[in-house]
Scaffold this motif. Structure first.
Motif, PDB file in Angstrom:
ATOM      1  N   PHE A   1       0.860  -1.198   0.000  1.00  0.00           N
ATOM      2  CA  PHE A   1       0.000   0.000   0.000  1.00  0.00           C
ATOM      3  C   PHE A   1       0.893   1.243   0.000  1.00  0.00           C
ATOM      4  O   PHE A   1       1.024   1.934   1.013  1.00  0.00           O
ATOM      5  N   ARG A   2       1.479   1.529  -1.129  1.00  0.00           N
ATOM      6  CA  ARG A   2       2.517   2.557  -1.202  1.00  0.00           C
ATOM      7  C   ARG A   2       2.021   3.959  -0.886  1.00  0.00           C
ATOM      8  O   ARG A   2       2.805   4.828  -0.492  1.00  0.00           O
ATOM      9  N   THR A   3       0.737   4.225  -1.084  1.00  0.00           N
ATOM     10  CA  THR A   3       0.248   5.592  -0.899  1.00  0.00           C
ATOM     11  C   THR A   3      -0.064   5.922   0.558  1.00  0.00           C
ATOM     12  O   THR A   3      -0.373   7.076   0.863  1.00  0.00           O
ATOM     13  N   LEU A   4       0.009   4.961   1.448  1.00  0.00           N
ATOM     14  CA  LEU A   4      -0.308   5.221   2.849  1.00  0.00           C
ATOM     15  C   LEU A   4       0.726   6.136   3.497  1.00  0.00           C
ATOM     16  O   LEU A   4       1.933   5.946   3.320  1.00  0.00           O
ATOM     17  N   ASP A   5       0.259   7.106   4.256  1.00  0.00           N
ATOM     18  CA  ASP A   5       1.139   7.850   5.161  1.00  0.00           C
ATOM     19  C   ASP A   5       1.094   7.142   6.509  1.00  0.00           C
ATOM     20  O   ASP A   5       0.009   6.834   7.028  1.00  0.00           O
ATOM     21  N   ILE A   6       2.276   6.884   7.076  1.00  0.00           N
ATOM     22  CA  ILE A   6       2.381   6.087   8.297  1.00  0.00           C
ATOM     23  C   ILE A   6       3.103   6.879   9.371  1.00  0.00           C
ATOM     24  O   ILE A   6       4.149   7.490   9.112  1.00  0.00           O
ATOM     25  N   VAL A   7       2.535   6.871  10.562  1.00  0.00           N
ATOM     26  CA  VAL A   7       3.164   7.472  11.737  1.00  0.00           C
ATOM     27  C   VAL A   7       3.409   6.370  12.759  1.00  0.00           C
ATOM     28  O   VAL A   7       2.483   5.640  13.120  1.00  0.00           O
ATOM     29  N   MET A   8       4.643   6.222  13.199  1.00  0.00           N
ATOM     30  CA  MET A   8       4.950   5.272  14.255  1.00  0.00           C
ATOM     31  C   MET A   8       4.510   5.866  15.593  1.00  0.00           C
ATOM     32  O   MET A   8       4.864   6.999  15.922  1.00  0.00           O
ATOM     33  N   VAL A   9       3.723   5.109  16.334  1.00  0.00           N
ATOM     34  CA  VAL A   9       3.318   5.498  17.696  1.00  0.00           C
ATOM     35  C   VAL A   9       3.715   4.338  18.590  1.00  0.00           C
ATOM     36  O   VAL A   9       3.012   3.330  18.666  1.00  0.00           O
ATOM     37  N   THR A  10       4.859   4.445  19.240  1.00  0.00           N
ATOM     38  CA  THR A  10       5.461   3.264  19.845  1.00  0.00           C
ATOM     39  C   THR A  10       6.332   3.625  21.042  1.00  0.00           C
ATOM     40  O   THR A  10       6.760   4.781  21.185  1.00  0.00           O
ATOM     41  N   ALA A  11       6.592   2.630  21.872  1.00  0.00           N
ATOM     42  CA  ALA A  11       7.513   2.809  22.993  1.00  0.00           C
ATOM     43  C   ALA A  11       8.954   2.526  22.588  1.00  0.00           C
ATOM     44  O   ALA A  11       9.872   2.699  23.394  1.00  0.00           O
ATOM     45  N   ALA A  12       9.174   2.103  21.354  1.00  0.00           N
ATOM     46  CA  ALA A  12      10.515   1.756  20.893  1.00  0.00           C
ATOM     47  C   ALA A  12      11.384   3.004  20.781  1.00  0.00           C
ATOM     48  O   ALA A  12      11.112   3.897  19.971  1.00  0.00           O
ATOM     49  N   LYS A  13      12.442   3.061  21.593  1.00  0.00           N
ATOM     50  CA  LYS A  13      13.330   4.222  21.604  1.00  0.00           C
ATOM     51  C   LYS A  13      14.698   3.923  21.002  1.00  0.00           C
ATOM     52  O   LYS A  13      15.547   4.820  20.915  1.00  0.00           O
ATOM     53  N   GLU A  14      14.916   2.673  20.610  1.00  0.00           N
ATOM     54  CA  GLU A  14      16.225   2.290  20.099  1.00  0.00           C
ATOM     55  C   GLU A  14      16.539   3.058  18.815  1.00  0.00           C
ATOM     56  O   GLU A  14      15.707   3.138  17.908  1.00  0.00           O
TER      57      GLU A  14
END
Length: 227
Positions: free
Chosen positions: A77-90
């Motif tokens: 789904f190339r047209t999707l805009d994605i925002v990471m909402v996560t506890a991952a801080k690495e």
């Protein structure tokens, strides 16, 4: 008003509901689905006649490893805009997400003001792109300079102007309805004097318009709206 459709992919039911509440509070955005696994999310997207405009994606999804789902979404789904909402801080995870072209990266626990800042920026960029078939370099540069919370950008602000408070005040403004400093202070939770100081700074920067409202009686009030 254009309504932007948001999909939340989050395995924690409580966090997913918090994110949904954030989206519900933002003008022009609506949650169209909440998925708790990668397989559920992929099935949901395959079934949509019109894809969501924005996906809020957690890095820790139980049926995939690492950022596999991010890359699968990018592939299918190339047209999707994605925002990471996560506890991952690495740093490694953050760098991989940025290489995957995420629109933003929000680290839990998420503050409402930070979520609203991201949504406003998303909306502003969509509006900008929708108004043009071509962009010159100056307009493109404004669209690409997106991280208003960075240390570099914050350090350029004059003394007494905090970037978080500035974004809160800007987020409370509307291009269609002019507001007084008092009404904006009540809306955003800052004092009236703080609201006025930040509004006048934005007027000086050319980002906000100010006009006098003489009303029927009493002294004229200064009203502010997005420029």
């Amino acid at each position: 008003m254009t309504m932007y459709r948001v999909l939340i992919i989050e395995d924690d039911f409580r966090v997913a509901d918090i994110n949904r509440q954030f989206i519900d509070q933002a003008d022009g955005f609506a949650v169209v689905g909440i998925c708790h696994t990668a397989s559920e999310a992929l099935v949901f997207l395959e079934q949509q006649e019109v894809l969501p405009d924005l996906v809020l994606l957690d890095a820790y999804i139980p049926d995939v490893k690492g950022l596999e789902l991010l890359w699968e979404l990018r592939r299918r789904f190339r047209t999707l805009d994605i925002v990471m909402v996560t506890a991952a801080k690495e740093v490694e995870t953050i760098q991989e997400a940025l290489r995957g072209g995420v629109f933003d990266y929000l680290i839990k626990p998420i503050e409402s003001s930070r979520m609203m800042q991201m949504l406003k920026r998303f909306r502003d960029e969509r509006v900008l792109m929708g108004r043009h078939t071509e962009l010159d370099q100056s307009v493109l540069d404004r669209a690409l300079i997106r991280n208003e919370y960075s240390q570099v950008e914050g350090s350029r602000l004059p003394k007494g102007i905090d970037p978080l408070t500035l974004e809160r005040v800007k987020g409370g403004l509307d291009a269609r309805v002019a507001q007084t400093a008092s009404s904006l202070a009540q809306q955003t939770g800052v004092s009236r004097s703080t609201a006025r100081r930040y509004l006048e700074f934005l007027v000086a920067q050319g980002e906000v318009k100010a006009e006098l409202d003489y009303g029927e009686v009493g002294r004229p009030e200064r009203r502010y709206s997005l420029g």
